[in-house]
Design an enzyme around this catalytic site. Structure first.
Site, short mmCIF file in Angstrom:
data_model
loop_
_atom_site.label_atom_id
_atom_site.label_comp_id
_atom_site.label_asym_id
_atom_site.label_seq_id
_atom_site.Cartn_x
_atom_site.Cartn_y
_atom_site.Cartn_z
N ASP A 18 0.83 -1.21 0.00
CA ASP A 18 0.00 0.00 0.00
C ASP A 18 0.87 1.27 0.00
OD1 ASP A 18 -2.82 0.99 0.41
OD2 ASP A 18 -1.91 1.91 2.17
N GLU B 123 14.33 -15.47 0.78
CA GLU B 123 14.59 -16.55 1.77
C GLU B 123 13.66 -17.73 1.50
OE1 GLU B 123 13.83 -14.70 5.56
OE2 GLU B 123 15.53 -13.30 5.34
C1 NOJ Z 1 -4.48 2.94 -0.91
C2 NOJ Z 1 -5.63 2.02 -0.64
O1 NOJ Z 1 -5.94 1.31 -1.81
C3 NOJ Z 1 -6.76 2.87 -0.13
O2 NOJ Z 1 -7.95 2.13 -0.03
C4 NOJ Z 1 -6.36 3.47 1.19
O3 NOJ Z 1 -7.35 4.38 1.60
C5 NOJ Z 1 -5.03 4.22 1.10
N1 NOJ Z 1 -4.05 3.51 0.33
C6 NOJ Z 1 -4.45 4.48 2.47
O4 NOJ Z 1 -3.99 3.29 3.04
#
Ligand code: NOJ
Ligand code: CA
Length: 547
Positions: free
Chosen positions: A211, A262
């Protein structure tokens, strides 16, 4: 079924995104859960998938749909237990389906034990140094430490209240205030995430979706540099922005690659890095994450030149760094593609969602027709295809969720400017009748519209011409036809027609124009819309094997 040890399995995989809270509910509490996923393993297998990616299922107060994580090494009790996770992964692996989990390393939730410890500790303490705390500016420290903006709020800083009730320091959050950003200059943070990667890898997880991969490193030198606004792709190409896409973020992923290696086969990863394409592929280098989401089709209008340009550019770009391309038409953050293609070209989607007559403006039939054409085109492209739950049903965005039922922090935090992303996160319809359309025996945590019945899995499974059956046929044919990662342009390509050849005689032809076109002689293996007098209809794709 045993999974192969092929370390390149991901390069042309079909990967299905599950938003766990909205996939299937096993205990009737209205929230999808891990046992729900396990109960639908046969369905997932029927799609012919190589892998599923689960959006966060970790303990969370759901300030941001689970992207606010309390504990990275556990399962939210609302969604199940670690034992349920083990059972789910065994069932998926048993059907030859690998599993990605979502890692959220830019920020935790404000309920994470480290953040709670930071709040209870002194400024300058080791506990505070795991996050980004600063004194405020101005006489009483009541102005934020910098002008940094947040995606979900006007600014990226919130002031805390000390245990004795006096106003305290400020902390940084590029998203909601409930999502404090980690300090990635702190080695303890590095060690903890490596522990998390090993924790899930040891449990059999095959890959990770990372993310906001581009935001972890900030320039924390004093005085903090100015960054007054966030505009999509506004990062300069220098790698020296104060908060995004910094050159020094890549060191983190080189460390992670050592962890991935790993394992046998090595664990894989895909970066969510909303940055310019030339910078995005740096995250996909073989000594880093290996893959990065290419959102170009997701952002593209339904237009042949635009599609052709994105395809040509991205196939070459991915090859330059030794990755394969990735393709995405929908995910849990964007208006579903069936709906995007059914809105007037250039429509402002946020304004549309908030408009009184949203349902009247949307041409669902046209949107579905184009979505099917786009999906079939996508599944013919070289590289990995990411499919978001419900898109195999041709599902549309739910536009009429009442404002008082909105869960997305974008709505409250952005001062009611955007309705947010709940419309693509509504629980799936499995049956055309029954409580919550078969999602579970109880209700649904977001309201499902009556038209969901037509898109239910049982209805579409019984209809050979449905979108679901088209996906099943396409993924199965893709498996048979796939050879290398090459693409060459076919003889019909140009103007309103996209025609490419994948080798093995496999051609994918899409007609963006308004008149039917004649297909080359050969076997038509899958079509997104019925042929018209033997010709390919407008807004339609056909796969033809020409030998
Ligand atoms: C991207 C994610 O896909 C989204 O749903 C989220 O709100 C933001 N990152 C923050 O983590
Ligand atoms: Ca449940």
């Amino acid at each position: 079924m045993t999974l192969s040890k092929d370390k390149n399995w991901w390069r042309q995989a079909v990967i299905y995104q599950i938003y766990p809270r909205s996939f299937a509910d096993s205990n009737g509490d209205g929230i999808g859960d891990l046992k729900g996923v396990t109960s639908r393993v046969d369905y997932l297998a029927s799609l012919g998938l190589d892998a599923v990616w689960l959006s966060p299922f970790f303990p969370s107060a759901l300030a941001d749909g689970g992207y606010d994580v309390d504990d990275y090494r556990d399962v939210d009790p609302k969604l199940g237990t670690l034992a349920d996770f083990d059972e789910m992964i065994a069932a998926l692996h048993g059907k030859g389906i690998r599993v990605f989990v979502d890692i959220v390393p830019n920020h935790s939730s404000d309920r994470h034990v480290w953040f709670q410890e930071a709040l209870a500790s002194e400024p300058g303490s080791a506990a505070r140094n795991r996050y980004i705390f600063r004194d405020g500016k101005g006489v009483n420290g009541d102005e934020p430490p910098s002008d940094w903006p947040s995606h979900f709020a006007p600014r990226a800083w919130t002031r805390i209240t000390n245990p004795d009730g006096t106003p305290g320091q400020w902390y940084c959050h590029l998203f909601a205030p409930e999502q404090p950003d980690f300090n990635w200059d702190n080695p303890e943070v590095h060690e903890d995430f490596k522990k998390t990667l090993r924790f899930w890898s040891d449990r059999g997880v095959d890959g990770f979706r990372i993310d906001v991969a581009h935001a972890l490193k900030k320039d924390l030198s004093e005085p903090l540099r100015s960054k007054p606004a966030i505009v999509d792709f506004d990062n300069p190409l220098s790698g020296d922005d104060p908060i995004f896409d910094r050159n020094d973020v890549h060191q983190i992923y080189r460390e992670w690659r050592e962890v991935f290696d790993e394992y046998d086969p090595p664990r894989v990863a895909v970066a969510e890095a909303y940055v310019r394409a030339e910078r995005r592929v740096l995250y996909a280098k073989p000594d880093e994450l290996g893959q990065a989401f290419n959102f170009d089709l997701l952002e593209s209008p339904w237009d042949a030149d635009s599609y052709r340009g994105h395809i040509d550019f991205n196939v070459k770009l991915a090859a330059e760094v030794g990755s394969s391309s990735t393709w995405v038409l929908s995910n849990h953050d964007k208006v579903r593609h069936a709906t995007r293609f059914g809105l007037p070209q250039g429509a402002d989607r946020n304004a549309w969602l908030l408009s009184e007559n949203a349902g009247g403006v949307l041409d669902m039939e046209l949107g579905t027709k184009r979505a099917r054409a786009a999906s079939l085109l996508q599944l013919a492209l070289p590289g990995a295809s990411y499919v978001y739950q419900g898109e195999e049903l041709g599902l549309h965005e739910v536009w009429d969720i009442p404002l008082d039922e909105i869960q997305d922090p974008q709505w409250e935090r952005n001062l009611h400017k955007y309705k947010g992303r709940d419309g693509c996160r509504v629980p799936l319809p499995w049956t055309s009748t029954g409580s919550s359309f078969g999602f579970g025996s109880g209700g649904s945590h977001l309201p499902q519209p009556a038209w969901f019945a037509e898109y239910a899995v049982d209805v579409e499974s019984a209809d050979a011409s449905s979108t679901l059956e088209m996906y099943r046929a396409a993924v199965a044919a893709r498996k048979q036809l796939l050879t290398g990662e090459d693409l060459s342009w076919g003889s019909l390509d140009g103007g309103q027609v996209i025609d490419f050849d994948r080798g093995n005689g496999w051609r994918s032809i899409t007609n963006f124009g308004s008149e039917p076109i004649t297909l080359p002689a050969g076997e038509v293996v899958v079509v997104s819309a019925p042929l018209v007098d033997g010709k390919l209809d407008s807004d339609a794709t056909a796969w033809v094997v020409v030998r």
